[in-house]
Design a protein around this motif. Structure first.
Motif, short mmCIF file in Angstrom:
data_model
loop_
_atom_site.label_atom_id
_atom_site.label_comp_id
_atom_site.label_asym_id
_atom_site.label_seq_id
_atom_site.Cartn_x
_atom_site.Cartn_y
_atom_site.Cartn_z
N SER A 169 54.38 45.56 -3.25
CA SER A 169 53.06 44.96 -3.01
C SER A 169 52.39 44.60 -4.33
CB SER A 169 52.18 45.92 -2.23
OG SER A 169 52.76 46.24 -1.00
N MET A 170 52.47 45.50 -5.30
CA MET A 170 51.87 45.24 -6.60
C MET A 170 52.55 44.06 -7.28
SD MET A 170 51.24 47.70 -9.89
CE MET A 170 49.98 48.67 -9.10
N VAL A 196 51.16 40.86 -5.73
CA VAL A 196 49.80 40.61 -6.19
C VAL A 196 49.81 40.11 -7.64
CG1 VAL A 196 47.59 41.72 -6.76
CG2 VAL A 196 48.73 42.23 -4.59
N ALA A 204 48.57 36.48 -8.97
CA ALA A 204 47.53 36.41 -10.00
C ALA A 204 48.03 35.61 -11.21
CB ALA A 204 47.12 37.81 -10.43
N THR A 239 42.31 40.54 -10.91
CA THR A 239 43.01 40.54 -9.62
C THR A 239 43.64 41.90 -9.35
OG1 THR A 239 43.46 38.19 -9.83
CG2 THR A 239 44.82 39.42 -8.27
N LEU A 240 44.31 42.47 -10.34
CA LEU A 240 44.94 43.78 -10.14
C LEU A 240 43.89 44.87 -9.91
CD1 LEU A 240 47.88 43.66 -12.70
CD2 LEU A 240 48.01 43.56 -10.21
N TRP A 250 42.42 44.50 -6.42
CA TRP A 250 43.35 44.84 -5.35
C TRP A 250 43.26 46.31 -5.08
CZ3 TRP A 250 48.51 47.12 -5.86
CH2 TRP A 250 49.22 47.15 -4.66
#
Length: 80
Positions: free
Chosen positions: A45-46, A49, A53, A76-77, A80
């Motif tokens: 998932s990371m 993301v 980004a 963005t991180l 999230w």
């Protein structure tokens, strides 16, 4: 170089990640239940993301420059 790419593509985790990304793009509801049940999907998932980004940052690099890319990635991180 081709050997590296071949090994990378044959990696089970990479195949799973790419498969899940395609299924997410198709909005398959079964995927979301699968990811929710998979306790080891956080890293994937990371990765998704961070890639999105990065893509957004590259798209805005002409307006915000390289620092904009880095700020976009960080925001963005963190968001999230």
């Amino acid at each position: 170089m081709n050997q590296f790419i071949d090994r990378f593509i044959q990696n089970k985790n990479v195949n799973l990640l790419v498969n899940r990304m395609i299924r997410a793009a198709k909005l398959e509801t079964s995927l979301y239940e699968e990811v929710e049940a998979d306790k080891e999907s956080f890293g994937q998932s990371m990765t998704v993301v961070a890639l999105s980004a990065l893509a957004a940052g590259i798209g805005s690099i002409t307006k915000a420059g390289f620092s904009g890319l880095l700020i976009n990635l960080a925001v963005t991180l963190l968001g999230w």
